[in-house]
Design a protein around this motif. Structure first.
Motif, PDB file in Angstrom:
ATOM      1  N   GLU A 126       0.797  -1.226   0.000  1.00  0.00           N
ATOM      2  CA  GLU A 126       0.000   0.000   0.000  1.00  0.00           C
ATOM      3  C   GLU A 126       0.831   1.278   0.000  1.00  0.00           C
ATOM      4  O   GLU A 126       0.606   2.165  -0.840  1.00  0.00           O
ATOM      5  CB  GLU A 126      -0.975   0.000   1.174  1.00  0.00           C
ATOM      6  CG  GLU A 126      -1.869   1.230   1.192  1.00  0.00           C
ATOM      7  CD  GLU A 126      -2.756   1.299   2.422  1.00  0.00           C
ATOM      8  OE1 GLU A 126      -3.264   2.398   2.703  1.00  0.00           O
ATOM      9  OE2 GLU A 126      -2.942   0.265   3.089  1.00  0.00           O
ATOM     10  N   ARG A 130       0.883   4.032  -3.077  1.00  0.00           N
ATOM     11  CA  ARG A 130       0.496   5.423  -2.816  1.00  0.00           C
ATOM     12  C   ARG A 130       1.571   6.388  -3.331  1.00  0.00           C
ATOM     13  O   ARG A 130       1.272   7.413  -3.953  1.00  0.00           O
ATOM     14  CB  ARG A 130       0.282   5.648  -1.318  1.00  0.00           C
ATOM     15  CG  ARG A 130      -1.031   5.118  -0.783  1.00  0.00           C
ATOM     16  CD  ARG A 130      -1.168   5.435   0.702  1.00  0.00           C
ATOM     17  NE  ARG A 130      -2.399   4.892   1.250  1.00  0.00           N
ATOM     18  CZ  ARG A 130      -3.570   5.525   1.256  1.00  0.00           C
ATOM     19  NH1 ARG A 130      -3.645   6.747   0.735  1.00  0.00           N
ATOM     20  NH2 ARG A 130      -4.640   4.971   1.778  1.00  0.00           N
ATOM     21  N   ALA A 168      -4.200  -4.415  -1.319  1.00  0.00           N
ATOM     22  CA  ALA A 168      -3.922  -3.934   0.037  1.00  0.00           C
ATOM     23  C   ALA A 168      -4.408  -4.995   1.014  1.00  0.00           C
ATOM     24  O   ALA A 168      -4.977  -6.018   0.613  1.00  0.00           O
ATOM     25  CB  ALA A 168      -4.637  -2.606   0.283  1.00  0.00           C
ATOM     26  N   THR A 172     -10.975  -1.011   2.774  1.00  0.00           N
ATOM     27  CA  THR A 172     -10.978   0.456   2.844  1.00  0.00           C
ATOM     28  C   THR A 172      -9.732   1.046   2.197  1.00  0.00           C
ATOM     29  O   THR A 172      -9.809   2.060   1.486  1.00  0.00           O
ATOM     30  CB  THR A 172     -11.067   0.927   4.313  1.00  0.00           C
ATOM     31  OG1 THR A 172     -10.041   0.270   5.086  1.00  0.00           O
ATOM     32  CG2 THR A 172     -12.426   0.600   4.904  1.00  0.00           C
ATOM     33  N   SER A 173      -8.600   0.397   2.408  1.00  0.00           N
ATOM     34  CA  SER A 173      -7.350   0.874   1.807  1.00  0.00           C
ATOM     35  C   SER A 173      -7.378   0.705   0.292  1.00  0.00           C
ATOM     36  O   SER A 173      -6.921   1.590  -0.447  1.00  0.00           O
ATOM     37  CB  SER A 173      -6.159   0.118   2.396  1.00  0.00           C
ATOM     38  OG  SER A 173      -6.044   0.346   3.786  1.00  0.00           O
ATOM     39  N   GLU A 188      -9.442   3.399  -1.227  1.00  0.00           N
ATOM     40  CA  GLU A 188      -8.717   4.674  -1.209  1.00  0.00           C
ATOM     41  C   GLU A 188      -7.705   4.726  -2.347  1.00  0.00           C
ATOM     42  O   GLU A 188      -7.578   5.754  -3.040  1.00  0.00           O
ATOM     43  CB  GLU A 188      -8.003   4.846   0.131  1.00  0.00           C
ATOM     44  CG  GLU A 188      -8.923   5.147   1.293  1.00  0.00           C
ATOM     45  CD  GLU A 188      -8.172   5.231   2.605  1.00  0.00           C
ATOM     46  OE1 GLU A 188      -6.918   5.236   2.561  1.00  0.00           O
ATOM     47  OE2 GLU A 188      -8.820   5.290   3.666  1.00  0.00           O
TER      48      GLU A 188
END
Length: 381
Positions: free
Chosen positions: A95, A99, A115, A119-120, A123
C-alpha cells in the motif's frame, strides 16, 4: 505516450518467487526478447526494466544473470526514471509503495491483493482514478488457456442457463521440516498478510465476475489445518494464517459456485485447479490448459445401483475443446495488454476497483467463517 519507443518499468519485489519468475523472467524479459509490445499501428514499444527490492546482493545477482544494469534498494528514488511502477512485494508492504507511485504520477500495475483491507484498496482506487493514471491488478487466471476456452463457451451460449460452478484448487505444501516448502513462509503468517482466503478469494472473485456474474453473497469456512511450519532458515514457527477455505458463492444470476481452496490437500485430478460448470444445455470441465465439454444431446443416462460396479467410461464421454489459437503465458499477455492501455492513454479493464471487489469478497469470506453465517455483498462500483 504514443511517441515513445520505450517505457521505463520499475519492478519492486523482483527477488520474490512471483516477482522474478512470472513477472520479470516470463513477462518483462520475454517481451524485451521479442522486440517489445506490438501496438495496433504495427509499431512496437520496448520495456526498460529497473529492478527494486530489499536485498542488494540478490538484485545484483539477478541483474548480472540477465544483462541488466539498473537496480536499486530505494524504489522511491527510482520512480523518477520510470513510467510504470509494478509491485510484487509482500502484501503488507504494497500500500505505501503504491500510494507513493500514484503521488508521483506513475502508471501502476500490481500483484493482488492490492492492500490488506478493503478500505485501503478503495482509497487507492480513488487516488488512482483522480490522478488520471492507468492502474491495474494482476488477473492472470483469466488468461489461462483453460479459462480462455471456458470464456469462448460462455460467449457462444454453449451452457444455456448456468446452474452451478464447482471449483477445486490446491496441493500439498510441505511443512518445511523434512522437505522444503514450495511457498514462502509469510503465506502462513496472518501478521505478514498471509492466508489462503486473502490470496485466492481475490482470484475467485474476478473469475466468477468476468465469466458468470457478480458474487452477491458468500458462506465460507477458513481453517488452519497445519498449525506448525518451518521457514526458509529451518526455524519452526506458528502458522497463524488459514491454509484452506471452503466457500459457497451466490451469483446475481442465480447460479451457485462452490470452490475449495487448500494448501493441505493431495491432488487427485488432472490439473492443480479445475472448474466444472453445469448448465441447462451442457457442461464443461476446465483446468489450467484443458477444457472438456458434454452437450445435453450427448449426455449419458446413468442409473444409480450401488450393488453393481460402475462400468461406464464417464471420462471418455466428454469432448476436448480445441485450442483454435496460440496461447501465450497468461502473466505476459496481461502485461502486454496493460502496456497497450498505457500507450493509448486508456483505463485498464482489470483496474484497482476490480481489485477492491476481490478484497471485499475476501473480507466477507473471513467474516462468514468467524461468525458462522452467510454474508451479503453490496455493490461497490
Amino acid at each position: 505516450m504514443t511517441n515513445q519507443s520505450s517505457i521505463g518499468v520499475l519492478l519492486n519485489g523482483v527477488t520474490g518467487r512471483m516477482g522474478y519468475r512470472q513477472h520479470l523472467l516470463r513477462s518483462v524479459l520475454a517481451i524485451r526478447d521479442q522486440g517489445g509490445v506490438a501496438l495496433p499501428d504495427g509499431s512496437r514499444v520496448q520495456l526498460e526494466p529497473i529492478l527494486a527490492g530489499r536485498n542488494a546482493a540478490k538484485l545484483k545477482d539477478i541483474a548480472d544473470r540477465h544483462g541488466l544494469t539498473a537496480w536499486t534498494t530505494d524504489a522511491g528514488s527510482a520512480l523518477q526514471d520510470a513510467d510504470i511502477y509494478f509491485d510484487a512485494q509482500l502484501t503488507s508492504a504494497r500500500e505505501p509503495s503504491v500510494r507513493a507511485a500514484i503521488a508521483a504520477g506513475k502508471h501502476v500495475y500490481a500483484e493482488k491483493p492490492l492492500a490488506e483491507k478493503l478500505t485501503s484498496a478503495l482509497e487507492l482506487a480513488a487516488l488512482a482514478r483522480d490522478a488520471g493514471i492507468c492502474h491495474g491488478v494482476v488477473h492472470d487466471k483469466l488468461f489461462l488457456p483453460g479459462l480462455l476456452k471456458l470464456r469462448r463457451l460462455v460467449d457462444g451460449g454453449f451452457f444455456g442457463r448456468v446452474l452451478s460452478v464447482r471449483g477445486e484448487f490446491g496441493y500439498w505444501v510441505f511443512e518445511g521440516d523434512w522437505q522444503d516448502a514450495q511457498r514462502p513462509s509469510w503465506n502462513y503468517r496472518a501478521e505478514d498478510g498471509g492466508g489462503i482466503v486473502l490470496d485466492m478469494f481475490c482470484h475467485w472473485n474476478y473469475v466468477l465476475e468476468n465469466l458468470f456474474g457478480r458474487v452477491s453473497a458468500v458462506t465460507a469456512k477458513a481453517v488452519t489445518h497445519i498449525p506448525r511450519r518451518w521457514d526458509e532458515q529451518g526455524a519452526a514457527y506458528a502458522a497463524t494464517a488459514d491454509d484452506a477455505a471452503y466457500g459457497i458463492f451466490e451469483l446475481e444470476s442465480g447460479a451457485i459456485a462452490q470452490i475449495n481452496s487448500s494448501w493441505s490437500t493431495r491432488v487427485f485430478r488432472d490439473e492443480l485447479v479445475e472448474f466444472q460448470v453445469d448448465g441447462t444445455e451442457g457442461s464443461a470441465v476446465a483446468g489450467l490448459r484443458r477444457c472438456r465439454v458434454q452437450h445435453r444431446s450427448a449426455t449419458p443416462k446413468p442409473v444409480w445401483n450401488p450393488d453393481l460396479p460402475a462400468t461406464e467410461p464417464f471420462r471418455d464421454q466428454w469432448q476436448e475443446v480445441p485450442d483454435n489459437a496460440e496461447f501465450d503465458n497468461g502473466f505476459k499477455a496481461q502485461w502486454e495488454e496493460f502496456v497497450r492501455d498505457v500507450v493509448a492513454g486508456r483505463q485498464h479493464r482489470y483496474d484497482f476497483f476490480s481489485a477492491a471487489r476481490g478484497l471485499q469478497l475476501a473480507e466477507a469470506g473471513l467474516t462468514s467463517s468467524a461468525e458462522g453465517r452467510r454474508v451479503e455483498l453490496k455493490p461497490l462500483v
